[in-house]
Design an enzyme around this catalytic site. Structure first.
Site, PDB file in Angstrom:
ATOM      1  N   SER A 234      31.734  36.040  33.263  1.00  0.00           N
ATOM      2  CA  SER A 234      32.403  35.346  34.349  1.00  0.00           C
ATOM      3  C   SER A 234      33.881  35.228  34.031  1.00  0.00           C
ATOM      4  CB  SER A 234      31.791  33.957  34.538  1.00  0.00           C
ATOM      5  OG  SER A 234      32.238  33.102  33.504  1.00  0.00           O
ATOM      6  N   LYS A 235      34.616  34.817  35.036  1.00  0.00           N
ATOM      7  CA  LYS A 235      36.080  34.710  34.893  1.00  0.00           C
ATOM      8  C   LYS A 235      36.500  34.009  33.606  1.00  0.00           C
ATOM      9  CE  LYS A 235      36.483  32.858  39.311  1.00  0.00           C
ATOM     10  NZ  LYS A 235      35.370  33.521  39.963  1.00  0.00           N
ATOM     11  N   ARG A 236      35.730  33.034  33.215  1.00  0.00           N
ATOM     12  CA  ARG A 236      36.129  32.196  32.094  1.00  0.00           C
ATOM     13  C   ARG A 236      35.871  32.851  30.741  1.00  0.00           C
ATOM     14  NH1 ARG A 236      37.328  27.349  33.828  1.00  0.00           N
ATOM     15  NH2 ARG A 236      37.279  26.537  31.721  1.00  0.00           N
TER      16      ARG A 236
END
Length: 462
Positions: A234-236
């Site tokens: 994910s983006k994180r």
RNA sequence: GACCCCUUCGUCUAGCGGUUAGGACACAUCCCUUUCACGGAUGCGACACGAGUUCGAUUCUCGUAGGGGUCGCCA
């Protein structure tokens, strides 16, 4: 996984010119169709990469199509991030935004008439119906559908019991599955290489192709990239955005190489392979079918390998933005290039360079406190530094070998091993306990600064 | 819940009925060495589980478990 796979492409024509008995081999056409979300995801980048490799391997076309039907998320900046990321990786597209082509427009937001026409065809064929609120649905054929997948083998889906799929919303806008299929059909896409997350919906796409009277493309669903924890990137997660590689000082070739090896093993000696080799070896049928976890350690290792191949000029060019960002002012390119060269085997990312070379560029460099304490601990240290200073002072030529010899002579004169003097000098000249060879540092900063730094070190110690 | 994909060292993977189960990254030790690295050497370390097929299963089949994904008027 072990089901038979069909031959990917006809062998390339051996002779030039048309042959009366053979159809001209169809030009391979693949596409990468991201939606502009604001950044290029590493998974998307690898999908684009595999498509690109496939196109280049077969001398086909790599097409970029922007799926920007979601008005809310669609901004120029978001679109630009995708293009920048692809360009940085060196994935050039033959048709698409800023490249043109005969099958445009390449933005879904500009293709409404095409979708209207396709929908009309489906309507004429009796495959749609309109709901009371105006939404249009597609009548599934409700037959068993087999996806012949280059990576996963044959995957058969039983006649569906899902409700018919929506094609068009009441406001006239279209749904992803529909526009995706229409575009692939209109653009003459021959092979669809995409993430495995689309496999479960592929039967819907094939149903649509059939209803449209078109042949479905050949599919290859590649495994997903998972984070180290084993769930979807994910983006994180570290390394999720291609921009993060740019920012931390990865070289495009290194990232390209690493991403290739996530799910695919070229049958070649070693793992560090250049683009030409990767292109010539690529075959989607050889792609692994299990998801792969991302490993930043290994990615960084690849980067270190590629970093070492850079000659001094190229290294300086690559590292300069990172030096500047760290506040280092480069006034002497040859000094900067030599300084970078002297530590390039100690770093794996360009952003690490400043902390290794800052003292080459300024006199007010920081000193490591614990090292200073160690130097103070031995009362004979100042005398040793004095001896080195005297030896340097006497030098008439300031070459690296001369400096090195002077250090050895000074140590001998003081009755200690060179190994006892070196750490002292290293600290005096750089403020650090690690770095290039001491003679290298002294040679590069020059006699004057060398003597000056020894004096200020003595002042700090005493 | 239904359906789909997947399962070999910590990670990426090779293997396609008989191998001392190989390599890379990481890790550990040693060598090299003025430091940190590089390099070299060595080591640690895996076939998820249970049946079946077979003379013989990591490899073929089925099941179980686990992981991932899909079932939108998101893309």
């Amino acid at each position: 996984m072990h089901s038979p796979r069909f031959v990917l492409t006809p062998p390339p024509a051996t002779a030039a010119g048309p042959h009366p008995h053979h159809q001209a081999p169809t030009m391979i056409r693949v596409r990468f169709a991201p939606s502009p979300t604001g950044y290029l995801h590493v998974g998307g980048a690898r999908t684009a990469l595999f498509n690109w490799l496939f196109a280049r391997h077969h001398g086909g076309k790599f097409i970029l199509r922007i799926e920007d039907t979601d008005e809310a998320r669609n901004t120029d900046a978001a679109r630009q991030a995708i293009l920048d990321g692809l360009r940085w990786l060196g994935l050039d597209w033959d048709e698409g935004p800023e490249a043109g082509g005969d099958h445009g427009p390449y933005f879904q937001s500009q293709r409404k008439p095409i979708y209207d026409a396709a929908l009309a065809r489906l309507e004429a064929a009796g495959r749609t119906y309109t709901e009371e609120n105006g939404a249009v649905r597609f009548k599934f054929s409700r037959t068993a559908i087999t996806v012949r997948d280059l990576v996963c083998g044959d995957v058969t889906f039983a006649p569906t019991e899902e409700p018919d799929m929506t094609l068009r919303r009441p406001d006239g806008s279209y749904i992803f599955h529909f526009v995706n299929v229409v575009d692939d059909a209109e653009m003459g896409i021959t092979h669809v290489i995409r993430g495995e997350d689309h496999l479960s919906n592929t039967w819907k796409h094939m149903d649509l192709f059939a209803a449209l009277g078109k042949d479905a493309p050949v599919y290859a669903h590649i495994p997903l990239i998972l984070n180290p924890g084993g769930s979807k990137m994910s983006k994180r997660d570290e390394g999720a955005s291609i921009q993060s590689y740019v920012d931390s000082g990865f070289l495009p070739d290194a990232v390209f190489n690493y991403l290739c090896l996530l799910g695919w093993t070229p049958r070649a000696e070693g793992e560090k392979l250049d683009r030409a080799t990767l292109v010539s070896l690529f075959d989607p049928a050889g792609v692994h079918s299990a998801n792969a976890r991302f490993d930043m350690h290994k990615c960084a290792w690849f980067n270190a390998q590629y970093l070492r191949e850079l000659d001094p000029a190229a290294l300086l060019a690559a590292a300069r933005p990172f030096l500047e960002k760290a506040g280092i002012i480069v006034t002497d390119d040859s000094l900067a290039a030599a300084a970078l060269q002297s530590v390039k085997e100690k770093v794996s990312r360009l952003a690490e360079f400043p902390e290794w070379v800052h003292y080459f560029f300024r006199e007010d460099y920081p000193t490591e406190e614990d090292a200073l304490a160690k130097l103070r601990a031995k009362p004979e240290n100042p005398a040793l530094l004095q001896a080195a200073a005297a030896a340097f002072q006497a030098l008439t030529e300031w070459t690296e070998p001369a400096v090195h010899t002077a250090i050895e002579d000074a140590a001998k004169g003081a009755g200690v091993k060179p190994g006892a003097l070196m750490p002292l000098l290293r600290f005096a000249l750089s403020g650090q306990t690690r770095g290039p060879g001491v003679a290298t540092i002294a040679h590069l900063i020059g006699k004057e600064r060398t003597l000056g730094r020894i004096q200020s070190a003595l002042a700090k110690m005493g």
